[in-house]
Design a protein around this motif. Structure first.
Motif, short mmCIF file in Angstrom:
data_model
loop_
_atom_site.label_atom_id
_atom_site.label_comp_id
_atom_site.label_asym_id
_atom_site.label_seq_id
_atom_site.Cartn_x
_atom_site.Cartn_y
_atom_site.Cartn_z
N HIS A 121 2.40 -0.86 -14.35
CA HIS A 121 3.81 -1.24 -14.31
C HIS A 121 4.56 -0.82 -15.58
N LEU A 122 4.03 0.16 -16.31
CA LEU A 122 4.75 0.67 -17.48
C LEU A 122 6.07 1.32 -17.06
N ALA A 123 7.09 1.14 -17.88
CA ALA A 123 8.40 1.73 -17.60
C ALA A 123 8.31 3.25 -17.55
N VAL A 124 9.30 3.84 -16.93
CA VAL A 124 9.52 5.28 -16.80
C VAL A 124 8.53 5.96 -15.85
N ALA A 125 7.22 5.82 -16.08
CA ALA A 125 6.26 6.61 -15.31
C ALA A 125 5.26 5.78 -14.50
N GLY A 126 5.25 4.45 -14.66
CA GLY A 126 4.40 3.60 -13.83
C GLY A 126 2.91 3.84 -13.95
N SER A 127 2.45 4.31 -15.12
CA SER A 127 1.01 4.52 -15.31
C SER A 127 0.68 4.59 -16.79
N ILE A 128 -0.60 4.55 -17.10
CA ILE A 128 -1.08 4.65 -18.48
C ILE A 128 -0.58 5.93 -19.15
N LYS A 129 -0.28 6.95 -18.34
CA LYS A 129 0.17 8.23 -18.89
C LYS A 129 1.54 8.13 -19.55
N ALA A 130 2.26 7.03 -19.27
CA ALA A 130 3.54 6.81 -19.95
C ALA A 130 3.33 6.65 -21.45
N ARG A 131 2.13 6.26 -21.85
CA ARG A 131 1.83 6.12 -23.27
C ARG A 131 1.69 7.48 -23.94
N GLY A 132 0.67 8.23 -23.57
CA GLY A 132 0.40 9.51 -24.22
C GLY A 132 1.36 10.60 -23.82
N GLY A 133 1.63 10.72 -22.51
CA GLY A 133 2.47 11.81 -22.02
C GLY A 133 3.87 11.78 -22.60
N ILE A 190 -0.45 -8.48 -6.41
CA ILE A 190 -0.22 -7.33 -7.29
C ILE A 190 -0.77 -6.09 -6.59
N ARG A 191 0.03 -5.01 -6.61
CA ARG A 191 -0.38 -3.77 -5.97
C ARG A 191 -0.49 -2.65 -7.00
N ILE A 192 -1.67 -2.05 -7.06
CA ILE A 192 -1.90 -0.91 -7.95
C ILE A 192 -2.55 0.19 -7.13
N GLU A 193 -2.57 1.41 -7.64
CA GLU A 193 -3.10 2.52 -6.85
C GLU A 193 -4.63 2.53 -6.84
N PRO A 194 -5.24 3.22 -5.88
CA PRO A 194 -6.70 3.18 -5.73
C PRO A 194 -7.47 3.50 -7.00
N SER A 195 -7.07 4.56 -7.72
CA SER A 195 -7.83 4.94 -8.92
C SER A 195 -7.83 3.82 -9.96
N ALA A 196 -6.73 3.06 -10.05
CA ALA A 196 -6.65 1.97 -11.01
C ALA A 196 -7.62 0.85 -10.66
N CYS A 197 -7.92 0.70 -9.37
CA CYS A 197 -8.80 -0.37 -8.91
C CYS A 197 -10.26 -0.14 -9.31
N ALA A 198 -10.58 1.07 -9.77
CA ALA A 198 -11.92 1.33 -10.28
C ALA A 198 -12.25 0.37 -11.42
N SER A 199 -11.23 -0.11 -12.11
CA SER A 199 -11.44 -0.97 -13.28
C SER A 199 -12.12 -2.30 -12.94
N PHE A 200 -12.12 -2.69 -11.64
CA PHE A 200 -12.76 -3.96 -11.27
C PHE A 200 -14.26 -3.82 -11.06
N GLU A 201 -14.75 -2.59 -10.98
CA GLU A 201 -16.18 -2.41 -10.76
C GLU A 201 -16.99 -2.90 -11.97
N GLY A 202 -16.42 -2.76 -13.16
CA GLY A 202 -17.11 -3.21 -14.36
C GLY A 202 -17.41 -4.71 -14.35
N GLY A 207 0.28 2.86 -10.50
CA GLY A 207 0.59 2.35 -9.18
C GLY A 207 2.02 1.95 -8.90
N ASN A 208 2.81 1.68 -9.93
CA ASN A 208 4.14 1.14 -9.70
C ASN A 208 5.09 2.10 -9.01
N LEU A 209 4.86 3.41 -9.15
CA LEU A 209 5.76 4.38 -8.52
C LEU A 209 5.31 4.81 -7.12
N VAL A 210 4.17 4.27 -6.66
CA VAL A 210 3.69 4.63 -5.32
C VAL A 210 4.70 4.14 -4.29
#
Length: 440
Positions: free
Chosen positions: A105-117, A376-388, A423-426
């Protein structure tokens, strides 16, 4: 390449080659000051990145309404997800407290890539403007929104290779500032991401093949144009440091929520991994802040475990999943990477605790769990984080890790943080399709 020697030496690679869910524990992980011996970045590099983002805050508010609430600082919530925690306790051997870091839910790009990109786009814009004598770091950067600067930036091109989310962050932010933007995308990138980029005036070039091919050809095209700048997800130090800024911010959020982190209350982070840039940068920052009380695991699809293979063999970017007979195809489009970043893999050797792999069908199961329990709705790739957190107490290798780290007996005190990477922009219709997807 003959992989049989690697498999014989490291049995976990047999499961990896068979595309079987597993966990790899990093034997090269260091503790204390040993982590930072010969490390190329320091805390000052993170502080420098933080200051740069603060300088750009007035400009970001000018262009992006969703940054106004946070005064131009792009940051995501940290949320306790007690209902999801209870669901995992019902279905797995999970113990401890579960939180969600919502980079989805990051502003502008809705993903972790909003940080580095976005950070690298801003860094490049700042350098161009300062070198041209048009800007001083003491100026109010809101001036960069003027027609004069838009005309100036329009003479320059920014290019990037991406499976989706990095392309979105760079395409959206670069186009807003006035740059010409070209995003080179592999054919496994989702169509809605290509459509969204094109709607922002971004040129999207599509390629057969995987992420590495898009990066290689994008880099080549950029090098042919002297006024073009290529943002290199495989090797960029600037991207890496943009991601690292997350650590100080999450520390503050944890303090505000009275989440204790110490020897008796360790914190475990689980971050989905593609080429490695974003989880690597975030991990550097986290380890700097939390030290030995912090344990970081990446999570990769069983069909694209590139960072696991790279780090375990020690070959990093010089080996691919295809060398192991793995196709690299996954529904987790942001993680569909056949060859990892050698730059990041080497840096992660003393830092991360290990890497989990996950079958694609589980991505959608975790999506439904999160939607049902927390709304809460996030995209499939983000849901990998629950496997840990779901499997930490099930694998023999991770139980041994907990025991050797003197954590097993205090496992109920672990603060588990799943990093939701996007996931926020999906589009809503596609999110509904995801929630109805069942794979086996």
């Amino acid at each position: 390449m003959d992989i049989s020697e690697f498999i014989e030496k490291e049995p976990v690679l047999k499961d990896v080659a068979n595309k079987k869910e597993t966990v790899w524990i990093n034997k090269s992980k260091k503790s204390g000051n040993e982590v930072w011996k010969n490390f190329p970045f320091s805390e000052n590099d993170i502080k420098d990145a933080e200051k740069r983002l603060e300088r750009f805050a007035p400009l970001l508010m000018e262009y992006f309404d969703d940054t106004k609430e946070t005064n131009g600082i792009i940051e995501s919530p940290l949320r306790k997800i007690s209902n999801m925690e209870n669901l995992l306790k019902e279905k797995t051997k999970f113990e401890g407290n579960l939180f969600l870091k919502m980079d989805s839910h990051l502003a502008v790009a809705g993903s972790i890539k909003a940080r580095g990109g976005i950070y690298e786009v801003l860094s490049y814009a700042e350098k161009l403007a300062i070198d041209a004598g048009m800007l001083s770091i003491n100026d109010n950067y809101k001036k960069l929104a003027s027609k004069e600067f838009r005309n100036f930036f329009s003479k320059h091109t920014i290019q990037v290779g991406s499976t989706g989310n990095l392309g979105l962050s760079i395409g959206i932010s670069s186009a807003a500032l006035g740059f010409k933007v070209i995003v080179h995308m592999s054919n496994d990138a989702k169509q809605w991401k290509k459509d969204l980029l094109r709607s922002k005036g971004v040129e999207v070039v599509e390629y057969d093949g995987d992420f590495s091919k898009a990066v290689e050809l994008g880099r080549k095209k950029s090098n042919e144009n002297p006024s073009s700048y290529f943002i290199d997800d495989e090797n960029s130090k600037t991207l890496f440091l943009g991601y690292a800024v997350a650590a100080n911010r999450i520390k503050k959020q944890m303090e505000e929520q009275s989440i204790r982190v110490d020897k008796n209350n360790p914190v475990f982070f689980y971050i989905p991994c593609g080429v490695g840039g974003s989880p690597g940068g975030v991990s550097f920052g986290l380890k700097k802040i939390f030290g030995d009380n912090c344990h970081i695991f990446f999570v990769e699809p069983t069909h694209a475990p590139s960072m696991l293979i790279g780090m375990d063999t020690g070959l990093n970017g010089d080996i691919s999943v295809q060398d192991f007979g793995i196709d690299g195809k996954t529904e987790a489009d942001g993680l569909a990477v056949g060859r990892p970043s050698g730059f990041v893999g080497k840096l992660m050797e003393p830092i991360i605790s290990g890497i989990f792999t996950i079958d694609d069908y589980k991505l959608f199961e975790y999506m439904r769990y999160l939607d049902k329990s927390e709304g809460i709705r996030i995209e499939p790739s983000a849901c990998a984080s629950f496997e840990g957190p779901a499997k930490l107490f099930e694998y023999g290798a991770t139980k041994e890790y907990l025991k050797s780290s003197n954590i097993f007996d205090i496992r109920k005190n672990i603060q588990h943080i799943s990093w939701a990477t996007g996931g926020n922009l999906v589009p809503e219709g596609i999110m509904e399709e995801y929630l109805k997807t069942y794979l086996k």
